[in-house]
Structures are given as C-alpha cells and as structure tokens.
Design an enzyme around this catalytic site. Structure first.
Site, PDB file in Angstrom:
ATOM      1  CE  LYS A 111      -4.099   5.650   2.904  1.00 12.15           C
ATOM      2  NZ  LYS A 111      -4.245   6.423   4.119  1.00 12.15           N
ATOM      3  CE  LYS A 191      -1.582   0.868   7.303  1.00 10.03           C
ATOM      4  NZ  LYS A 191      -1.520   1.791   8.438  1.00 10.03           N
ATOM      5  CE  LYS A 194      -3.020   8.519  12.222  1.00  3.74           C
ATOM      6  NZ  LYS A 194      -2.757   8.807  10.804  1.00  3.74           N
TER       7      LYS A 194
HETATM    8  P1  ATP Z   1      -4.275   6.528   7.663  1.00  2.00           P
HETATM    9  O1  ATP Z   1      -5.280   5.423   7.741  1.00  2.00           O
HETATM   10  O2  ATP Z   1      -4.874   7.890   7.697  1.00  2.00           O
HETATM   11  O3  ATP Z   1      -3.257   6.356   6.565  1.00  2.00           O
HETATM   12  P2  ATP Z   1      -2.366   5.370   9.502  1.00  2.00           P
HETATM   13  O4  ATP Z   1      -2.852   4.678  10.720  1.00  2.00           O
HETATM   14  O5  ATP Z   1      -1.896   4.533   8.371  1.00  2.00           O
HETATM   15  O6  ATP Z   1      -3.481   6.426   9.055  1.00  2.00           O
HETATM   16  P3  ATP Z   1      -0.252   7.278   9.102  1.00  2.00           P
HETATM   17  O7  ATP Z   1      -0.395   8.672   9.629  1.00  2.00           O
HETATM   18  O8  ATP Z   1      -0.481   7.039   7.657  1.00  2.00           O
HETATM   19  O9  ATP Z   1      -1.195   6.347   9.989  1.00  2.00           O
HETATM   20  O10 ATP Z   1       1.194   6.736   9.474  1.00  2.00           O
HETATM   21  C1  ATP Z   1       1.891   7.159  10.647  1.00  2.00           C
HETATM   22  C2  ATP Z   1       3.003   6.191  10.993  1.00  2.00           C
HETATM   23  O11 ATP Z   1       2.472   4.998  11.584  1.00  2.00           O
HETATM   24  C3  ATP Z   1       3.808   5.720   9.785  1.00  2.00           C
HETATM   25  O12 ATP Z   1       5.171   5.627  10.169  1.00  2.00           O
HETATM   26  C4  ATP Z   1       3.246   4.364   9.487  1.00  2.00           C
HETATM   27  O13 ATP Z   1       4.179   3.527   8.820  1.00  2.00           O
HETATM   28  C5  ATP Z   1       2.949   3.857  10.886  1.00  2.00           C
HETATM   29  N1  ATP Z   1       1.871   2.860  10.905  1.00  2.00           N
HETATM   30  C6  ATP Z   1       0.602   3.082  10.484  1.00  2.00           C
HETATM   31  N2  ATP Z   1      -0.138   1.971  10.650  1.00  2.00           N
HETATM   32  C7  ATP Z   1       0.681   1.029  11.181  1.00  2.00           C
HETATM   33  C8  ATP Z   1       0.494  -0.338  11.571  1.00  2.00           C
HETATM   34  N3  ATP Z   1      -0.687  -0.936  11.470  1.00  2.00           N
HETATM   35  N4  ATP Z   1       1.557  -1.016  12.085  1.00  2.00           N
HETATM   36  C9  ATP Z   1       2.754  -0.401  12.200  1.00  2.00           C
HETATM   37  N5  ATP Z   1       2.997   0.884  11.846  1.00  2.00           N
HETATM   38  C10 ATP Z   1       1.975   1.606  11.342  1.00  2.00           C
HETATM   39 MG    MG Z   2      -1.331   5.459   6.507  1.00  2.00          MG
END
Ligand code: ATP
Ligand code: MG
Length: 330
Positions: A111, A191, A194
């Site tokens: 990040k 990965k 969002k």
């Molecule tokens: P950001 O980009 O804002 O970090 P994010 O998509 O990573 O958003 P988070 O809110 O950080 O989402 O994480 C929410 C949950 O979703 C966590 O348990 C995280 O481990 C899971 N998660 C996020 N991305 C993935 C992915 N690509 N595959 C599996 N699990 C995921």
């Molecule tokens: Mg995340």
C-alpha cells in the site's frame, strides 16, 4: 459460543474476490459463532478518500453484505468508527508493538508503494488496529482471504505479549480460509482489489462486464483459436472453478481448451453465463434491501450499541489490568 470477527473496508463495491474468497464463507459461519462483521471505515481513511462519498460507500457496503446473505438477526453487522473501543485498544497495543515489525508487513509495503504521496502513520498502524478489532471482542475465528494471514498472525503475537505482560486476557485467534483465498484480478497479474480497478464487481451486469472480460488475458501460449491451451495457466479457468459445475468444468471447458475445441471467447461466454446465475439473485436482493426504509441505518445503529457495550467491557478489563483503573477506585 466462540467469537468470530471479520471486517471489510468501504473502499468500493464488493467484487467476486471478496465474495468467493471470504464473504460467502461468512454467511455459512455466522450460524456457528457469535459473529461480528464490521465495515471498517477507520481502516479505509488510511488512504486518500473523499469525505463526501464515505457515507454512501459505507451504506452500500452494509447493503451488499446483507444482499450476500449476512443475516441481520444472526450477525452483528456494524460500522467500526461507531465503537470507540477499537481506537482505544489500538493505542494500548501500539505500546506493545516494535516499529520494525510493522515496517516489514507485506500489505504495508504494497500500500505504501500504491500511495507513495500519503504514507501516513495510520497506514503503518493498520495491523495494530486490526488486532484491536479482533481482540476487543475476544475473537478466536477470523475468516479472511490469504492477504490477511500475516495480520492475523500479528494479532496472535500482540495477544501473547499483552497476556505475558499484564495477565491472561486475550485468546489466540486463527485465520480461516476458503478454498479460493486469493482470487486474481482481470489483469491476471495482481490480486483482485476494490482499489485497483481490476475487479469483477458483484453487482455488475453481463452487459457491463462483457467488454472487460472479453479483452482479459488468458493462457499466453494460446495465440490462435486453433492452438491448444492449458487451463491451469489461464486466469479465466481459475474463475470457472468458482462458478462452473461438473461435468461442464472438466468436459466442455477444460477439455475444450486443451483440444482447441472451444475458443477463449466461447469459454468466457460460458463463464459469464454461470457467473450471472450466482450474481443475479444478489443484485436483485440488493435492490430490494436498498428500497427498504431505514435500511441499513437501523440495523447498524442497533448493532453499534451492542458492540459498544461488549467493547466497553473488554476495555475496562484491560485498563484494570494495566493499572489504569477508574478514579473512584484510587
Ligand atoms: P482494498 O483494495 O481497498 O484493500 P480489497 O478488495 O482488498 O480492498 P478488503 O476490504 O481489504 O478488500 O478485504 C476484505 C476481505 O476480502 C478480506 O478478508 C480480504 O482478505 C478478502 N479479499 C480481498 N481481496 C481478495 C481476493 N482477491 N481473493 C480472496 N480474498 C480477498
Ligand atoms: Mg485489501
């Protein structure tokens, strides 16, 4: 009943990585544990955001979770910043955390790279706040995606340190993963997130998704339609595993790719059809929930009150043990 805690940031709409990697599991586990699910806005403000958009992002995330099957009766779905105990306990844990440990965290390094102009102390402290989120409710089960394993391990370490210094207080928690704990983005190289613009949104329609899906990379060795492919090397095949049932998965999709019986676009159309079978009901349920008056505000408000009481009890115990008792006791 054992306690489950997990959180999700209001940084954008839910995507299939969140859903198949974590959220769908929460809908199952909420029947087995006392379940706390937090929309973690205090985490979300560690990156640049627009204060005008945050209320809607928070509301949308709560509605999306309910639309996915988080049960408002079974689960304490709440907004993190409504419960001051999270930040209080973070401060306590800060005093037990060596700086170097936070600097070595993989998510912090990622990040910090992504947001070079805003590497603030909150971003570094993210895992400490996460440890406080879990431990303020004495959480033992933490269902997350693979990217969060390091933070759950860190939480165990913080609990051990607190217990060793001030007496047995916090349980040892463990991460609980799904069968697909790391879903890759449409770019195939990072990965799905969002905030990266590589996601398949949970509420996207087939028409919205198709242009980006059609141009998404597949097995790089399969250049022409007539070239045989290797499903295991194709990101789209990893998506098929999430939604395409047998025998279609092995037969039409995997064998079809290996023998060049189907082309990549045919394969993507099959994925789109099967994905929409999963997503259509979620989108419909979201629309229903969003139209309900008082939703999700009333649910969130009621739950925040319960969480404040639960967190307050832990904070009292913590302060007592640390020699920070209430004034009338001294
Ligand atoms: P950001 O980009 O804002 O970090 P994010 O998509 O990573 O958003 P988070 O809110 O950080 O989402 O994480 C929410 C949950 O979703 C966590 O348990 C995280 O481990 C899971 N998660 C996020 N991305 C993935 C992915 N690509 N595959 C599996 N699990 C995921
Ligand atoms: Mg995340």
């Amino acid at each position: 009943m054992k306690v489950l805690f997990t959180g999700i940031q209001p940084t954008g709409s839910l995507h299939i990585g969140n859903y198949f990697g974590a959220v769908r599991n929460w809908t199952r586990l909420q029947h087995q544990y006392r379940t706390y699910i937090s929309v973690v806005d205090l985490h979300a403000i560690t990156i640049q955001y627009d204060p005008k958009e945050m209320p809607e992002a928070t509301r949308q995330m709560a509605l999306e979770l309910l639309a996915c099957g988080i049960d408002e009766e079974k689960t304490l779905l709440f907004v993190q910043s409504e419960v001051p105990g999270h930040a209080d306990l973070t401060w306590v844990f800060n005093t037990l955390t060596p700086l170097g440990e936070l600097e070595r965290m993989t998510q912090f390094k990622d990040k910090a790279e992504q947001h070079r102009k805003n590497v603030n102390v909150g971003l570094l402290d993210y895992p400490v706040l996460q440890a406080a989120d879990i431990l303020i409710y004495k959480g033992e089960v933490v269902p997350v995606g693979e990217d969060q394993i390091q933070h759950v391990e860190f939480t165990r370490e913080v609990a051990r340190r607190f217990n060793a210094r001030y007496g047995d207080t916090f349980p040892e928690c463990r991460a609980e993963l799904t069968a697909s704990p790391r879903i890759m983005g449409l770019d195939g190289s990072s990965k799905m997130s969002k905030s990266r613009g590589n996601a398949i949104g949970l509420r996207e329609t087939a028409e919205e998704l198709w242009p980006r899906l059609a141009s998404a990379p597949t097995d790089p060795a399969r250049v022409r339609r007539s070239d045989p492919g290797t499903p295991e090397k194709c990101n789209i095949f990893s998506y098929h595993r999430l939604v395409t049932p047998e025998p279609e998965l092995t037969g039409v999709v995997a064998d079809g790719c290996r023998t060049a019986g189907i082309g990549c676009l045919d394969c993507k159309r099959i994925f789109l059809r099967n994905l929409m079978k999963e997503l259509d009901p979620i989108r419909e349920r979201y629309a229903e929930l969003a139209a309900r008056p008082g939703m999700p505000g009333e649910v969130l408000e009621r739950n925040a009150e319960t969480c404040r009481a639960d967190a307050g009890r832990t904070m009292l115990e913590v302060k007592e043990k640390m020699g920070l008792p209430r004034a009338w006791k001294i």
